[in-house]
Design an enzyme around this catalytic site. Structure first.
Site, PDB file in Angstrom:
ATOM      1  N   LYS A  50       2.722 -15.270   1.875  1.00 38.43           N
ATOM      2  CA  LYS A  50       3.199 -16.054   0.871  1.00 38.43           C
ATOM      3  C   LYS A  50       4.603 -16.496   0.939  1.00 38.43           C
ATOM      4  O   LYS A  50       5.307 -16.007  -0.112  1.00 38.43           O
ATOM      5  CB  LYS A  50       2.606 -15.562  -0.460  1.00 38.43           C
ATOM      6  N   TYR A  53       0.803  -1.252   0.207  1.00 46.87           N
ATOM      7  CA  TYR A  53      -0.170  -0.005  -0.226  1.00 46.87           C
ATOM      8  C   TYR A  53       0.725   1.050  -0.006  1.00 46.87           C
ATOM      9  O   TYR A  53       0.342   2.377  -0.506  1.00 46.87           O
ATOM     10  CB  TYR A  53      -0.872   0.040   1.062  1.00 46.87           C
ATOM     11  N   ASP A  85     -12.512  -8.813   3.784  1.00 49.36           N
ATOM     12  CA  ASP A  85     -13.700  -8.781   3.112  1.00 49.36           C
ATOM     13  C   ASP A  85     -14.458 -10.169   2.922  1.00 49.36           C
ATOM     14  O   ASP A  85     -15.514 -10.292   3.034  1.00 49.36           O
ATOM     15  CB  ASP A  85     -13.542  -8.296   1.393  1.00 49.36           C
ATOM     16  N   ASP A 111      -6.615  -6.812   3.783  1.00 49.07           N
ATOM     17  CA  ASP A 111      -7.586  -6.144   2.988  1.00 49.07           C
ATOM     18  C   ASP A 111      -8.617  -7.254   2.482  1.00 49.07           C
ATOM     19  O   ASP A 111      -9.570  -7.322   2.421  1.00 49.07           O
ATOM     20  CB  ASP A 111      -7.074  -5.272   1.960  1.00 49.07           C
TER      21      ASP A 111
HETATM   22  C1  IPM Z   1     -10.708  -1.199   3.256  1.00 48.52           C
HETATM   23  C2  IPM Z   1     -10.919  -0.494   1.994  1.00 48.52           C
HETATM   24  C3  IPM Z   1      -9.442   0.634   1.771  1.00 48.52           C
HETATM   25  C4  IPM Z   1      -8.428  -0.481   1.954  1.00 48.52           C
HETATM   26  C5  IPM Z   1      -9.824   1.329   0.712  1.00 48.52           C
HETATM   27  C6  IPM Z   1     -11.008   2.134   0.790  1.00 48.52           C
HETATM   28  C7  IPM Z   1      -8.508   2.217   0.542  1.00 48.52           C
HETATM   29  O1  IPM Z   1     -11.108  -1.320   1.186  1.00 48.52           O
HETATM   30  O2  IPM Z   1     -10.544  -0.579   4.355  1.00 48.52           O
HETATM   31  O3  IPM Z   1     -10.506  -2.390   3.526  1.00 48.52           O
HETATM   32  O4  IPM Z   1      -8.130  -0.845   0.429  1.00 48.52           O
HETATM   33  O5  IPM Z   1      -7.752  -0.422   2.589  1.00 48.52           O
HETATM   34 MG    MG Z   2     -10.800  -3.255   1.674  1.00 47.06          MG
END
Ligand code: IPM
Ligand code: MG
Length: 370
Positions: free
Chosen positions: A194, A143, A255, A251
């Site tokens: 990984k 990032y 999700d 990330d």
């Molecule tokens: C998260 C989001 C963020 C990320 C975006 C909005 C920059 O997906 O907080 O998981 O990728 O970290």
């Molecule tokens: Mg995210």
């Protein structure tokens, strides 16, 4: 009650202001009914900040965030700002907060409330009772790694570059947070990278293993490759207690874990910095969901993730465990009573608007007699 805690609210874009409105109801109620009160300030982040200041996070706002005891954020982004140059996009505001406040530890619990076990796309018995915690490294890795950018090549092509990079101290400090939290839970930590492909993963595994042997051998440590972890999360998620992983894998995997619970609209998160000499940590709390521009302004959003983020704030920033317990119990009560927002609606349940859901939570807190 005299306010002694500085809270900065950044509601942001899309449904951000709607869900934050419900947290304000909760704050007001707590202010009137218990010993908890806050010195609340509000400001802009994301697209709305860009519209006003030409930047997704004004320096003055950043300054307030640095001085606050905790920041509560709604959501950023929306189609209106998608075509802006990269540095002006709403997400950059959020990323700057994370980076400048050095919020390296992102806690993303994925909890399945009993009343919602059928809302998951997975079979009920796979997810009922699920309670896992993903700890994502938040200020390093690909990032923020350098070099990065898009360059022109002599052959007329273009090249996009990002760099995955971790130094020892970054791995050790996130590892420490993870081991400490695992200790307070079921005592199991799974470290994910990984290492079969990436040197940064090899280093990650070596450093976590060393830290474990040196300070945390009472915690049961395992290692897993990130692709396998994604698969295991949908195959048998209850095998996990705490997962620690890097920024990008965290990330994606968070999700994935979020969806196990049936609704992104339910999931809170905390992002914490290092403790200073007084034990105070910079902290930002936000729902995992985004700004949901498609339903913004319709009063349909689910405010529970933001309300639960506020509960995490009470717990982690202010040591107010009983207030956090009360609020979490109130959320459970409204779900048990059959109240649902549209995203978690099921047959035979009562559909509530965002504001009515906020009011229902406040009423449930009041009923619990505080
Ligand atoms: C998260 C989001 C963020 C990320 C975006 C909005 C920059 O997906 O907080 O998981 O990728 O970290
Ligand atoms: Mg995210």
């Amino acid at each position: 009650m005299a306010a002694n805690r500085k809270l900065l609210i950044l509601a942001g874009d899309g449904i951000g202001p709607e869900v934050m409105g419900q947290v304000k109801q909760v704050i007001n109620w707590m202010d009137g009914h218990s010993a908890v009160s806050f010195d609340v300030d509000e400001d802009l982040v994301g697209g709305c900040a860009y519209d006003k200041h030409g930047t997704p996070l004004a320096d003055a706002t950043m300054d307030k965030a640095m001085k606050a005891d905790a920041v509560l954020l709604g959501a950023v982004g929306g189609p209106k700002w998608e075509k802006l140059p990269f540095a002006s996009q709403p997400e950059r505001g959020l990323l700057r907060l994370r980076k400048d406040m050095e919020l390296f530890a992102n806690l993303r619990p994925a909890i399945v409330f009993d009343a919602l076990a059928d809302a998951s796309t997975l079979k009920r018995d796979l997810v009922a009772g699920l309670d896992i915690l993903i700890i994502r490294e938040l200020t390093g890795g690909v990032y923020f790694g350098e070099p990065r950018g898009i360059t022109q090549l002599p052959n007329g092509e273009r090249r996009g570059v990002n760099t995955q990079v971790y130094d020892t101290h970054e791995i050790v400090r996130i590892g420490r947070v993870a081991f400490e939290l695992a200790r307070k839970r079921d005592g199991r930590l799974c470290s994910v990278e990984k290492a079969n492909v990436m040197e940064s993963g090899v280093l990650w595994r070596e450093e976590i293993t060393k830290l474990h042997a040196a300070e945390y051998s009472d915690v049961k440590l395992s290692h897993m490759y990130a692709d396998n972890c994604a698969m295991q999360l949908v195959r048998a998620p209850k095998q996990f207690d705490v997962i620690v992983t890097d920024n990008l894998f965290g990330d994606v995997l968070s999700d994935c874990a979020a969806m196990l619970t049936g609704s992104l609209g339910m999931l809170p998160s905390a992002s914490l910095g290092a403790a200073d000499a007084t034990g105070r940590r910079k902290a930002l709390y936000e729902p995992v969901h985004g700004s949901a521009p498609d339903i913004a302004g319709t009063n349909k959003a689910n405010p529970l993730a933001t309300i639960l983020s506020y509960a995490m704030m009470l717990r982690y920033s202010f040591d107010l465990a009983s207030e956090a317990d009360l609020l979490e119990a109130a959320v459970r009560d409204v779900l048990d009573a059959g109240y649902r927002t549209a995203d978690i609606m099921q047959d035979g349940k009562k559909l509530l608007t965002c504001t009515d859901m906020g009011a229902a939570v406040v009423e449930a807190m009041a009923k619990r007699g505080k």
